[in-house]
Write a protein that holds these residues in place. Structure first.
Motif, PDB file in Angstrom:
ATOM      1  N   ARG A   1      15.066  -1.846  -1.352  1.00  0.00           N
ATOM      2  CA  ARG A   1      14.332  -2.250   0.496  1.00  0.00           C
ATOM      3  C   ARG A   1      13.282  -3.184   0.373  1.00  0.00           C
ATOM      4  NH1 ARG A   1      13.691   3.674   0.944  1.00  0.00           N
ATOM      5  NH2 ARG A   1      11.095   3.465   0.834  1.00  0.00           N
ATOM      6  N   LEU A   2      12.137  -3.380  -0.518  1.00  0.00           N
ATOM      7  CA  LEU A   2      11.814  -4.214  -0.166  1.00  0.00           C
ATOM      8  C   LEU A   2      12.597  -5.344  -0.942  1.00  0.00           C
ATOM      9  CD1 LEU A   2       8.736  -3.247  -1.886  1.00  0.00           C
ATOM     10  CD2 LEU A   2       8.844  -3.471   0.368  1.00  0.00           C
ATOM     11  N   HIS A   3      13.456  -5.498  -1.498  1.00  0.00           N
ATOM     12  CA  HIS A   3      13.569  -7.173  -1.614  1.00  0.00           C
ATOM     13  C   HIS A   3      15.091  -7.039  -0.462  1.00  0.00           C
ATOM     14  CE1 HIS A   3      13.562  -8.777  -5.560  1.00  0.00           C
ATOM     15  NE2 HIS A   3      12.917  -7.722  -5.704  1.00  0.00           N
ATOM     16  N   ALA A   4      15.656  -6.101   0.697  1.00  0.00           N
ATOM     17  CA  ALA A   4      15.963  -6.552   1.402  1.00  0.00           C
ATOM     18  C   ALA A   4      15.274  -6.911   2.735  1.00  0.00           C
ATOM     19  CB  ALA A   4      17.396  -5.358   1.751  1.00  0.00           C
TER      20      ALA A   4
ATOM     21  N   VAL B   1       5.747  -7.183 -10.203  1.00  0.00           N
ATOM     22  CA  VAL B   1       4.798  -5.871  -9.756  1.00  0.00           C
ATOM     23  C   VAL B   1       6.337  -4.789 -10.611  1.00  0.00           C
ATOM     24  CG1 VAL B   1       5.329  -3.776  -7.944  1.00  0.00           C
ATOM     25  CG2 VAL B   1       4.297  -6.617  -7.494  1.00  0.00           C
ATOM     26  N   PHE B   2       7.632  -5.021 -10.586  1.00  0.00           N
ATOM     27  CA  PHE B   2       8.890  -3.773 -10.732  1.00  0.00           C
ATOM     28  C   PHE B   2       8.434  -3.760 -12.048  1.00  0.00           C
ATOM     29  CE2 PHE B   2      13.170  -2.461 -12.142  1.00  0.00           C
ATOM     30  CZ  PHE B   2      12.223  -1.706 -11.818  1.00  0.00           C
ATOM     31  N   GLU B   3       8.490  -4.557 -13.437  1.00  0.00           N
ATOM     32  CA  GLU B   3       7.789  -5.348 -14.592  1.00  0.00           C
ATOM     33  C   GLU B   3       7.001  -4.303 -15.090  1.00  0.00           C
ATOM     34  OE1 GLU B   3      10.265  -5.693 -16.861  1.00  0.00           O
ATOM     35  OE2 GLU B   3      11.816  -5.412 -15.409  1.00  0.00           O
ATOM     36  N   ASP B   4       5.616  -4.963 -14.162  1.00  0.00           N
ATOM     37  CA  ASP B   4       4.925  -3.998 -14.467  1.00  0.00           C
ATOM     38  C   ASP B   4       4.237  -2.992 -14.846  1.00  0.00           C
ATOM     39  OD1 ASP B   4       1.950  -5.228 -15.154  1.00  0.00           O
ATOM     40  OD2 ASP B   4       1.458  -3.896 -13.675  1.00  0.00           O
TER      41      ASP B   4
ATOM     42  N   HIS C   1       0.928  -1.430  -0.020  1.00  0.00           N
ATOM     43  CA  HIS C   1      -0.049   0.467  -0.324  1.00  0.00           C
ATOM     44  C   HIS C   1       0.985   1.090  -0.078  1.00  0.00           C
ATOM     45  CE1 HIS C   1      -3.421   2.658   0.726  1.00  0.00           C
ATOM     46  NE2 HIS C   1      -2.637   3.072   2.118  1.00  0.00           N
ATOM     47  N   GLU C   2       1.998   0.864   0.796  1.00  0.00           N
ATOM     48  CA  GLU C   2       2.662   2.299   1.210  1.00  0.00           C
ATOM     49  C   GLU C   2       3.436   2.394  -0.560  1.00  0.00           C
ATOM     50  OE1 GLU C   2       4.862   1.353   4.012  1.00  0.00           O
ATOM     51  OE2 GLU C   2       3.702   1.957   6.084  1.00  0.00           O
ATOM     52  N   LEU C   3       4.163   1.092  -1.129  1.00  0.00           N
ATOM     53  CA  LEU C   3       4.534   1.250  -2.325  1.00  0.00           C
ATOM     54  C   LEU C   3       3.837   1.488  -3.762  1.00  0.00           C
ATOM     55  CD1 LEU C   3       6.807   0.546  -4.263  1.00  0.00           C
ATOM     56  CD2 LEU C   3       5.667  -1.314  -4.407  1.00  0.00           C
ATOM     57  N   VAL C   4       2.785   1.245  -3.443  1.00  0.00           N
ATOM     58  CA  VAL C   4       2.206   2.666  -4.378  1.00  0.00           C
ATOM     59  C   VAL C   4       1.686   3.651  -4.479  1.00  0.00           C
ATOM     60  CG1 VAL C   4      -0.170   2.163  -5.265  1.00  0.00           C
ATOM     61  CG2 VAL C   4       1.250   0.107  -5.010  1.00  0.00           C
TER      62      VAL C   4
ATOM     63  N   GLU D   1      11.865 -15.943  -1.406  1.00  0.00           N
ATOM     64  CA  GLU D   1      11.713 -16.196  -2.496  1.00  0.00           C
ATOM     65  C   GLU D   1      10.301 -15.775  -3.613  1.00  0.00           C
ATOM     66  OE1 GLU D   1      13.810 -15.983  -5.584  1.00  0.00           O
ATOM     67  OE2 GLU D   1      14.307 -16.065  -4.215  1.00  0.00           O
ATOM     68  N   ALA D   2       9.227 -16.349  -2.489  1.00  0.00           N
ATOM     69  CA  ALA D   2       8.152 -15.634  -3.257  1.00  0.00           C
ATOM     70  C   ALA D   2       7.341 -15.204  -3.695  1.00  0.00           C
ATOM     71  CB  ALA D   2       7.011 -17.040  -2.651  1.00  0.00           C
ATOM     72  N   VAL D   3       8.410 -14.155  -2.493  1.00  0.00           N
ATOM     73  CA  VAL D   3       8.304 -12.498  -1.747  1.00  0.00           C
ATOM     74  C   VAL D   3       8.638 -11.665  -2.906  1.00  0.00           C
ATOM     75  CG1 VAL D   3       7.164 -10.389  -0.480  1.00  0.00           C
ATOM     76  CG2 VAL D   3       7.065 -12.904   0.180  1.00  0.00           C
ATOM     77  N   ARG D   4       9.552 -12.512  -3.134  1.00  0.00           N
ATOM     78  CA  ARG D   4      10.834 -11.681  -4.364  1.00  0.00           C
ATOM     79  C   ARG D   4      10.966 -11.422  -5.156  1.00  0.00           C
ATOM     80  NH1 ARG D   4      16.106 -10.720  -2.127  1.00  0.00           N
ATOM     81  NH2 ARG D   4      16.945 -11.654  -3.494  1.00  0.00           N
TER      82      ARG D   4
END
Length: 802
Positions: A251-254, A269-272, A118-121, A260-263
């Motif tokens: 930061r989210l990756h870290a 999401v990044f590509e989209d 939510h914060e990311l969007v 792994e599923a979340v990464r």
């Protein structure tokens, strides 16, 4: 003969409040253990600890809120020692949009992921809007546009110069560029072209075809320029966006480095986002916003199961196990469309990793839910299916096929023994899914330890529900009530739902009387008040007897008539009621007729009792000659169904009285089952039967002669009310226990019951001698009638003589 005249001490075993050491239950600590059920506890512990597939649990007991609460507490104690299961979230599937992915995360991270997205969007919308509205980005895009304009101008200028050198000019039309000849410094019109001489027009057509080829080359260069410019714009936008937002994703990756599923989800999401940058810009006008706002819900996280606040494994009790509540549902929006954020988890999702508690009768009321539960347990996954049509007007145009949720759960079903046996016989695979049977007994041994357990149960309920606490005498009355529910001095009832109701009501009456703690009189008051709320039909039955509408006499002696004792079950209240049973012996077809059976008022058990009477009569009186008896038996003024064999002894007493001519004392009520050997067998409801007859005797006036005969085997079950015990103590009422029919006849008729001599003959005027005389008399009279009938037949059948 072993006729037992019972002493007052045998009629009721009271709990001694002096044995307890507490002043009130307030000093006792609440307990959450299961009381008086060691077998059930062992089975439960086994079922909860074994992890193999199919070892779900079926609990057999008196279903009700108290059993549910008891099992729930037991499960929670077990669950508190187990690991907390993962959160479950659904996220958008960017490749197959109608099949959202399920991701499991350690408890608490599901909520964090939802909030992070939510914060990311929000951050992306703000930062991308700002960066694409910045002066530097405008300058860069303006440079690309200027370069595009310059390139386009070069191409157009080149074609204009070429056409000018050959006396032509280039003009722009709605259909594109056109090359036209010049005349007087201007482009020739189409009309002027048509007026040219034929040879000049033909020459022009040849030139036009050449120029059309040149224009195609111009168009190709302009298309290439357009594509190149668009790619530059896209690359610029992607580069700027990537530089702007990549730090968020890093930061989210870290933060989710171990997941792994979340990464992988973040990468998608990044590509989209980079491919759909325009979705993050606000629409230019209100009309456009209403018609098509950018839909960013695909970046939301649907937190289906949130275990952040859970300590240990979950314990879920589903009170309404319909399909959507159990398996989950997909909610629909306008035009019957839906979205993965509309997936709602069911109790199976919430209980995943722990325990799900269901009442089988509630569950079987929703057949589709039961079938779905079986599928889930077999497959070890929750497959949430799109909703079927739920009414005649709904047609689903679009739905979802969510990824199944792995299932690790222990299901506990609550039901009765009939429920278990029906499912075992009828439901295919039931025995493979519910391999652990836990049987709760309806009674437990009455011991000091279990009486103390009763006190702890009272204390626990008082602590939990803020009730007034009990003093030792009040607890003793609760224990006495438990023995009464168990119908046995040596046992206590485990129907704690009823015990809990008594505790609550006694607390209420204690409070209304202003008592600081619950006293014994408050418990007695609660029982009296409850009886008065439930016993209206008993009062009406007593009034009918007292007013003479129903014939019951508690004085005098009558041949072939006895007061049989029965129990009327009103659902929540049972009471004893005497019934007049009569027998008439007579000449006839040599059979015993049960009038109630002939009119189909009796059940199979009652009919069995009648056949046993015939067996007793034959075995006792037909060893040397055939049994010749015709008689009728009936419950007088019985207008509803009759079943059970507890009146078979009373029926036999009435029949023996009719045969022997010995009158029966009407002031003695009788209950008991008889076998073919004349032995008196135990029956149910002995306390209610005695009390019911006592109340009628009291209404008609206690004489000191009245009493009741019961099977000696029922003596340990006596937990009579104090009023009956006190009447026995005062000599106003008597209770006898017997083992045989002979003992009962001795009490009811004062007849001598003596054994046969060596020749098989009974002493004169003894019970059996009188019965045999009655049988012989009826048989002799019957034989005389047969002889007269035969003689008459010979005379009428021999007209010519011999």
């Amino acid at each position: 003969m072993t006729i037992r005249r019972l002493e007052p001490e045998q009629l009721r075993l009271n709990c001694d409040p002096g044995r307890v050491t507490f002043e009130t239950t307030a000093v006792l600590e609440p307990v959450d253990s299961i009381i008086g059920q060691p077998r059930a506890v062992r089975a439960l512990e086994f079922g909860l600890n074994i992890r193999s597939q199919g070892y779900n649990i079926f609990v057999i007991g008196e279903t009700g809120s108290e059993l549910t609460t008891t099992i729930e507490r037991f499960l929670k104690r077990q669950a508190s020692r187990m690991a907390t299961p993962d959160d479950l979230v659904y996220v958008h599937n960017f490749k197959v949009t109608h099949q959202p992915h399920i991701i499991s995360l350690p408890a608490g991270l599901g909520q964090q992921l939802r909030d992070d997205m939510h914060e990311l969007v929000s951050a992306l919308k703000k930062d991308l809007t700002e960066v694409f509205d910045s002066d530097s980005f405008r300058a860069d895009t303006e440079n690309i546009r200027q370069s595009y304009k310059e390139g386009r101008d070069v191409i157009l200028e080149e074609i204009r110069l070429q056409s000018g050198r050959e006396g032509m000019t280039t003009i722009s039309t709605p259909s594109g560029l056109q090359i036209m000849p010049l005349i007087d410094g201007r482009a020739m019109t189409a009309e002027e072209l048509r007026q040219l001489p034929v040879d000049e027009y033909a020459a022009w057509e040849k030139k036009r075809q050449v120029w059309d080829e040149r224009l195609e080359e111009v168009y190709r260069k302009m298309r290439e320029l357009d594509i190149d410019t668009r790619e530059q714009m896209e690359n610029l936008g992607r580069e700027v966006a990537e530089n702007t937002i990549s730090h968020y994703f890093e930061r989210l990756h870290a933060s989710y480095e171990e997941h792994e599923a979340v990464r992988r989800y973040f990468d998608q999401v990044f590509e989209d986002v980079l491919e759909n940058l325009s979705d993050f810009f606000p629409p230019e006008g209100e009309e456009e916003k209403e018609e098509r706002g950018p839909d960013l819900r695909r970046y939301e996280v649907n937190l289906v199961v949130d275990n952040a606040a859970l300590k240990g494994a979950p314990v879920v009790t589903e009170l309404n196990p319909r399909y959507s509540n159990l398996i989950g549902r997909i909610e629909y929006e306008a035009q019957h469309t839906t979205h993965f954020t509309n997936i709602k988890g069911g109790s199976l999702h919430r209980a995943n990793g722990g325990f799900l508690l269901l009442n089988v009768r509630d569950l079987m009321g929703h057949r589709n839910a039961w079938e779905a539960l079986k599928r889930a347990l077999k497959a070890r996954e929750i497959q949430l299916q799109p909703n079927d049509r739920t009414d005649g007007n709904q047609v689903l145009a679009k739905s979802l096929d969510p990824e199944p949720v792995p299932l690790n759960i222990k299901v506990v079903l609550l039901g009765g023994s009939n429920d278990y046996h029906r499912l075992y016989r009828v439901e295919e695979g039931f025995n493979r899914l519910f391999k652990v049977k836990v049987q709760f007994d309806w009674k437990m041994t009455r011991s000091p330890e279990n009486e103390t357990a009763y006190a702890q149960f009272v204390a626990t309920l008082c602590h939990q529900e803020k009730l007034s606490h009990f003093n030792p005498a009040a607890v003793a009355e609760v224990v006495n009530y438990g023995a009464r529910l168990a119908d046995n001095q040596l046992y206590l009832s485990t129907r704690f739902e009823l015990i809990a109701d008594l505790v609550r009501e006694a607390s209420f009456w204690s409070h209304s009387e202003g008592h600081p703690v619950v006293e014994a009189c408050d418990v007695t008051r609660a029982l009296q008040e409850w009886t008065e709320r439930a016993n209206l039909s008993e009062i009406h039955a007593q009034e009918s007897i007292q007013e003479g509408f129903v014939f019951i006499s508690t004085t005098g002696r009558v041949v072939g008539q006895v007061n049989g004792l029965s129990v009327i079950d009103d659902g929540d209240y049972s009471y004893g009621r005497p019934s007049r049973i009569t027998a008439r012996a007579f000449q006839g077809e040599r059979s015993i007729i049960n009038i109630d059976r002939e009119v189909e008022l009796t059940g199979s058990l009652h009919d069995k009792g009648l056949l046993i009477l015939i067996g007793y009569l034959g075995g006792t009186y037909a060893q040397q000659r055939p049994l010749s008896v015709s008689a009728s038996l009936t419950f007088e003024q019985a207008y509803s169904g009759i079943d059970g064999d507890s009146a078979s002894a009373a029926e036999l007493f009435a029949l023996l009285s009719s045969l022997s001519g010995l009158p029966i004392k009407q002031h003695i009520g009788v209950t008991g089952s008889v076998n073919q050997m004349g032995e008196i067998q135990a029956i149910g409801g002995v306390n209610e039967k005695i009390e019911g007859f006592f109340k009628i005797c009291r209404l008609q006036g206690l004489t000191g002669e009245q009493g009741a005969i019961i099977p000696a085997a029922n003596i340990p079950e006596l937990m009579l009310k104090e009023e009956v015990v006190e009447a026995v103590r005062q000599g106003q009422f008597t209770i006898w226990g017997i083992d045989t029919i002979e003992e009962g006849m001795a009490l009811l008729t004062d007849a001598a019951v003596l054994p046969a001599d060596e020749d098989g003959e009974f002493p004169e005027d003894s019970l059996h001698a009188l019965v045999l005389e009655g049988l012989a008399r009826l048989d002799k009279d019957d034989d005389k009638d047969d002889e007269k009938e035969d003689d008459g037949g010979e005379e009428s059948g021999s007209p010519t003589g011999s």
